[in-house]
Design a protein around this motif. Structure first.
Motif, PDB file in Angstrom:
ATOM      1  N   HIS A 328       0.846  -1.209   0.000  1.00  0.00           N
ATOM      2  CA  HIS A 328       0.000   0.000   0.000  1.00  0.00           C
ATOM      3  C   HIS A 328       0.868   1.240   0.000  1.00  0.00           C
ATOM      4  O   HIS A 328       0.627   2.200  -0.747  1.00  0.00           O
ATOM      5  N   LEU A 332       1.184   4.320  -3.050  1.00  0.00           N
ATOM      6  CA  LEU A 332       1.079   5.773  -2.823  1.00  0.00           C
ATOM      7  C   LEU A 332       2.353   6.485  -3.257  1.00  0.00           C
ATOM      8  O   LEU A 332       2.324   7.555  -3.871  1.00  0.00           O
ATOM      9  N   GLU A 335       2.526   6.535  -7.038  1.00  0.00           N
ATOM     10  CA  GLU A 335       1.555   7.499  -7.564  1.00  0.00           C
ATOM     11  C   GLU A 335       2.095   8.918  -7.452  1.00  0.00           C
ATOM     12  O   GLU A 335       2.044   9.702  -8.401  1.00  0.00           O
ATOM     13  N   SER A 336       2.662   9.253  -6.292  1.00  0.00           N
ATOM     14  CA  SER A 336       3.111  10.642  -6.137  1.00  0.00           C
ATOM     15  C   SER A 336       4.340  10.916  -7.014  1.00  0.00           C
ATOM     16  O   SER A 336       4.492  12.018  -7.545  1.00  0.00           O
TER      17      SER A 336
END
Ligand SMILES: Nc1nc2c(ncn2[C@@H]2O[C@H](COP(=O)(O)OP(=O)(O)OP(=O)(O)O)[C@@H](O)[C@H]2O)c(=O)[nH]1
Ligand SMILES: [Mg+2]
Length: 437
Positions: A328, A332, A335-336
């Protein structure tokens, strides 16, 4: 006139030739520029995903591999990690209420248990920088990193006394397994001896103890199978299976050992490579949360980002925060980075790493428990990896390409292919940007 060519035709030919010459000249100059310019690749991803292992493979492939000094350092580090990992298995078995054979009264293994518990990481030689190992073993203490900063390395001994007490407390909440107070004091007194032969013998006994518990105490194996519930080195099995060679204080690590060994990266390292006529700089960033604030300082002029994801860690939590799932966190993070203004048109190469460990894990773990929206076969590696790949690709909101490779970063043969394909992507992209293709 014999040749019958008009002045106009001559002019045309002259200008045509000049145009071609100029074009060739321009192209040659650009090529020279490309050759001289340096490509920059950065390895990013969460902690322990395998970034430094990828860098090690690049060094084996395009540089002269590992130095003697480094081989010595890794031998010491692996030895410390191996013994410490067995100690952790004993501690966590108790915490998880897994009965250990070595805990039984009159157990033939209790001597082995005591030997491991009383082990002090400082029982190693010093190489080069005297403090490197003392600094290194701090990671096993509570809040190791911040404590290391506050304490001088000279205080490592005191810390280990406390560490020993803590281990004993964890192991000792039943009186039959608790070491007598007097015995514990004795253990604390047993400083590493300077005598090489005695040290060698001590290590040998310890290696035999580890081998015994690993092979014959079912509680240890049971606890190892639940290692995702606490923090254990990824290469623990390899260390145990090769414990006899690591016990030799003169042992010099092979390439495979170094690939299996782990030193957490702090800061960002830079390594230069010459690949054909191309110069490539590879940046390897420490992936743990505390390291990430340093990343932004080197995001300029990056030719490609290699994002490393440990697919096997879908049921593990972060070393830095045991409430957060590792995959997880990686989603993130990816994605960033992928949508960051720094990398608007910088290609991303996603390494779905630790495929070998995923294969092992899926035999006994239900993937759906951790990713409830997964609808495929919970034991099928290909299906699980495809799901993870899709999940990662779906968070890319830019038009840039994300290339994907499934990797086992510790396997030199397969990595040669992957790394050649990766450097090709870098070069192609650079040529495109320079307007040459
Ligand atoms: N079995 C297996 N082990 C791997 C693989 N990739 C890395 N490892 C092991 O995983 C551990 C961590 O790898 P590193 O390369 O140090 O991880 P990192 O991403 O550099 O970690 P940080 O420096 O903390 O960000 C090492 O013990 C490696 O040997 C893999 O594909 N398979
Ligand atoms: Mg690293």
């Amino acid at each position: 006139m014999g040749c019958g060519t008009s002045t106009m035709e001559l002019d045309d030919r002259y200008y045509e030739q000049k145009r071609i010459n100029d074009a060739i000249e321009k192209s040659l100059k650009s090529h020279q520029k490309v050759e001289k310019s340096q490509l920059k690749m950065i390895l990013l991803g969460a902690g322990e995903s395998g970034k430094s292992t990828v860098l090690k493979q690049l060094r084996l492939l395009h540089k002269d591999g590992f130095q003697y000094q480094e081989r010595l350092q890794y031998a010491q580090i692996i030895w410390v990690d191996a013994v410490q990992s067995m100690k952790l298995l004993m501690i966590h078995a108790r915490r998880l209420h897994i009965p250990l054979k070595c805990d039984e009264s009159d157990s033939p293994f209790s001597q082995a248990k005591k030997l491991i518990l009383r082990y002090r990481c400082l029982d190693v030689g010093t190489i080069g920088d005297e403090n490197f190992l003392k600094d290194y073993v701090m990671k096993y203490s509570d809040g190791g990193e911040s404590r290391r900063k506050k304490m001088g390395t000279g205080q490592a001994d005191a810390l280990w006394d406390r560490n020993l007490e803590q281990s004993e407390r964890l192991l000792g909440d039943s009186t039959e397994t608790e070491l007598e107070n007097q015995e514990l004091e004795e253990l604390k007194e047993s400083r590493p001896t300077g005598d090489f032969a005695a040290r060698k013998q001590q290590r040998q006994q310890l290696a035999n103890a580890i081998q015994l518990l690993w092979a014959h105490d079912p509680g240890i194996q049971q606890c190892y199978n639940r290692a995702h519930e606490f923090q254990l080195e990824a290469s623990t099995r390899y260390y145990f299976e090769n414990i006899q060679k690591f016990a030799d204080p003169d042992y010099i690590c092979s390439d495979t050992d170094i690939l299996k060994g782990r030193i957490k990266t702090t800061g960002i390292t830079e390594t230069d490579f010459n690949i054909g006529s191309t110069r490539l700089k590879v940046l390897d960033a420490g992936g743990q949360r505390s390291e990430r604030r340093k990343w932004i300082h080197c995001f300029e002029d990056i030719t490609a980002v290699v994002f490393v994801l440990a697919v096997s860690e879908f049921n593990q939590t972060l070393f830095e925060d045991e409430r957060v799932n590792r995959v997880h966190e990686a989603i993130l993070l990816f994605e960033s980075l992928c949508n960051s203004r720094w990398f608007v048109d910088t290609p991303f190469i996603l390494f779905l790493n630790k495929i070998d460990l995923l294969e092992e894990k899926l035999q006994q773990t239900n993937f759906k428990e951790y990713f409830p929206d997964y609808t495929g076969d919970v034991h099928n590696v290909d299906s699980v990896v495809t799901y993870l790949e899709r999940t990662f690709l779906s968070v890319n909101r830019t038009n840039k390409p994300v290339y994907v490779h499934r990797t086992c970063a510790t396997d030199t043969q397969s990595m040669e292919f992957v790394l050649n394909a990766t450097t090709d992507i870098l070069l192609q992209n650079h040529l495109k940007k320079s307007g040459l293709i």
